[in-house]
Design an enzyme around this catalytic site. Structure first.
Site, short mmCIF file in Angstrom:
data_model
loop_
_atom_site.label_atom_id
_atom_site.label_comp_id
_atom_site.label_asym_id
_atom_site.label_seq_id
_atom_site.Cartn_x
_atom_site.Cartn_y
_atom_site.Cartn_z
N CYS A 11 -41.12 -0.19 12.89
CA CYS A 11 -40.87 -1.35 12.04
C CYS A 11 -40.45 -0.95 10.62
O CYS A 11 -39.69 -1.68 9.97
CB CYS A 11 -42.12 -2.23 11.96
SG CYS A 11 -42.48 -3.14 13.48
N CYS B 119 -40.13 -15.39 15.32
CA CYS B 119 -40.50 -14.02 14.96
C CYS B 119 -39.97 -13.01 15.97
O CYS B 119 -39.74 -11.85 15.63
CB CYS B 119 -42.01 -13.89 14.80
SG CYS B 119 -42.98 -14.14 16.30
N ASP C 270 -50.80 -12.04 32.49
CA ASP C 270 -51.59 -12.35 31.30
C ASP C 270 -52.54 -13.53 31.44
O ASP C 270 -53.14 -13.95 30.45
CB ASP C 270 -50.69 -12.53 30.08
CG ASP C 270 -49.87 -13.82 30.11
OD1 ASP C 270 -49.98 -14.58 31.08
OD2 ASP C 270 -49.11 -14.05 29.15
N CYS D 199 -39.91 -10.63 10.68
CA CYS D 199 -40.71 -11.50 11.53
C CYS D 199 -41.77 -12.25 10.74
O CYS D 199 -42.12 -13.39 11.07
CB CYS D 199 -41.35 -10.70 12.67
SG CYS D 199 -42.45 -9.38 12.11
N CYS E 193 -39.38 -3.22 7.25
CA CYS E 193 -38.90 -4.54 7.67
C CYS E 193 -40.05 -5.53 7.79
O CYS E 193 -41.12 -5.20 8.33
CB CYS E 193 -38.16 -4.43 9.00
SG CYS E 193 -37.58 -6.01 9.65
N CYS F 139 -42.32 -21.13 20.26
CA CYS F 139 -41.49 -20.77 19.12
C CYS F 139 -41.04 -19.33 19.29
O CYS F 139 -41.85 -18.46 19.63
CB CYS F 139 -42.27 -20.94 17.82
SG CYS F 139 -41.38 -20.45 16.33
N CYS G 36 -36.01 -10.19 15.08
CA CYS G 36 -36.24 -8.74 15.05
C CYS G 36 -34.93 -7.95 15.17
O CYS G 36 -34.15 -8.19 16.09
CB CYS G 36 -37.16 -8.33 16.20
SG CYS G 36 -37.51 -6.55 16.25
#
Length: 383
Positions: free
Chosen positions: A193, A249, A139, A199, A196, A246, A253
């Site tokens: 998802c 999120c 990345d 996150c 929900c 952090c 899950c």
């Protein structure tokens, strides 16, 4: 006809076998044209300034949005994932205010080095078998790994914009191999998802303007890693003891119930980085910082930014025992560190004591940003 084109299924099987042999846990295939919606989403993100000071995102937008612009000859993209699941839930560390919380991905070796080395091994084997050209990317290159991984079926991009895997939850490092070989693509996964929004709701700084949208300028990962200056005051109390990145999120899950601990030892947390004491970190000078984080991605932000983060955690800790270390850092060579020390002490000291300290030191401070910290902190010191 080349062997790879004559026997495409054999090539797929070969790639999957060799990928697992070098340590990848998830393998799938896609094409360079498989993410038609991604360019518009990237353009919107950039037009709204949600990339903050990450100018490189705007500078490489065209290559990032269109893989063929990055390499016109590419025909197939092999998406690979390596599990880095933690041993325990990282959210538990947030209650230990005297400790620093380092993001799970940064608690050992820099994954860029680990992943890139394995990608090169695999790419070499593919090139030798097929005679086709290959290029590897992690990345640091302008590749949109998450949309490509979703298109390949490794998972889907959740409401927090990160990839979610039914098998590995939130904990997959991604890498890619571009090749001129023709390989049949996999089908994309569907979004699981549902209703929900765990996150979105857990984010301390409300960094998600809407589901599937991120404003990096409010994200603690961005603030502690990418942001170079003083962290905006409104976010400091919300950072808690997060000193590098952090995981909130990701960790919350529900799909993490299927996750498993990383098997690659270089991605398993070092014991000394699982819950380092703020008191120890505050004493790091530059050589000690470099030694402690040798081989770690934390090293790239430098000692001054890191100590800035630790000072904010100290200010949030309520630990009066940290006051002497914070006071010493008022005389640090870095204005960034001195300013953060002012804020930390404003949270830990009584108003009278802090006011006396300000009276003694403000007159000798020349940096305007540090002076601003003194001026802004004084009225907000608890009585």
């Amino acid at each position: 006809m080349r062997a790879a084109q004559a026997q495409p299924e054999r090539l797929r099987a070969f790639v999957e076998l060799e990928a697992r042999a070098v340590g990848f846990d998830a393998i799938a295939f896609t094409t360079p044209d498989s993410m038609p919606a991604a360019p518009a989403r990237l353009a919107e993100f950039l037009s709204k300034g949600r990339h903050g000071t990450m100018e490189w995102m705007a500078e490489t937008a065209m290559r990032r949005a269109h893989p063929r612009t990055l390499w016109p000859e590419v025909r197939s993209i092999i998406m690979l994932g390596m599990n880095y699941g933690p041993e325990e839930n990282p959210l538990a560390l947030l209650d230990r205010k005297e400790k620093g919380a380092i993001s799970v991905y940064a608690r050992n070796r820099d994954y860029h080095d680990v992943i890139k080395g394995r990608l090169k091994q695999l790419a070499g084997k593919i090139a030798a078998r097929t005679g086709e050209d290959v290029k590897v990317f992690v990345d640091t290159a302008p590749v949109m790994e998450k949309p490509l991984a979703a298109a390949a079926g490794l998972g889907w991009q959740g409401k927090h914009t990160n990839l979610v895997s039914r098998q590995f939850g939130s904990w997959l490092f991604l890498g890619s191999i571009f090749t001129t070989a023709e390989i049949a693509p996999d089908l994309p996964d569907v979004d699981h998802c549902g209703s929900c929004r765990a996150c979105l709701d857990i984010c301390p700084t409300d960094a998600f303007p809407a589901p599937y949208q991120l404003d990096a300028r409010r994200c603690i990962s961005y603030l502690t890693i990418e942001h170079k200056g003083p962290i905006p005051r409104e976010f400091r109390p919300k950072m808690g003891n997060r000193i590098y990145g952090c995981d909130d999120c990701l960790a919350v899950c529900p799909w993490n119930k299927f996750a498993q601990q990383a098997s690659e030892t270089k991605l398993q947390a070092r014991e000394d980085l699982k819950a380092p004491a703020l008191a120890d970190l505050l004493n790091l000078d530059d050589p000690a910082f470099r030694t402690l984080f040798s081989g770690s991605p934390v090293k790239r932000i430098g000692r001054d930014r890191f100590i800035r983060n630790v000072l904010i955690a100290a200010g949030n800790s309520g630990e009066k025992e940290l006051v002497p270390a914070c006071e010493r850092l008022l005389h640090d060579a870095s204005p960034l560190v001195r300013g953060a020390a002012v804020w930390a002490l404003s949270q830990l000291m009584e108003r009278r004591v802090f006011a006396a300290l300000a009276l003694a030191l403000r007159s000798s401070e020349e940096d305007p940003e540090v002076l601003a910290e003194w001026e802004e902190a004084l009225p907000q010191v608890p009585a």
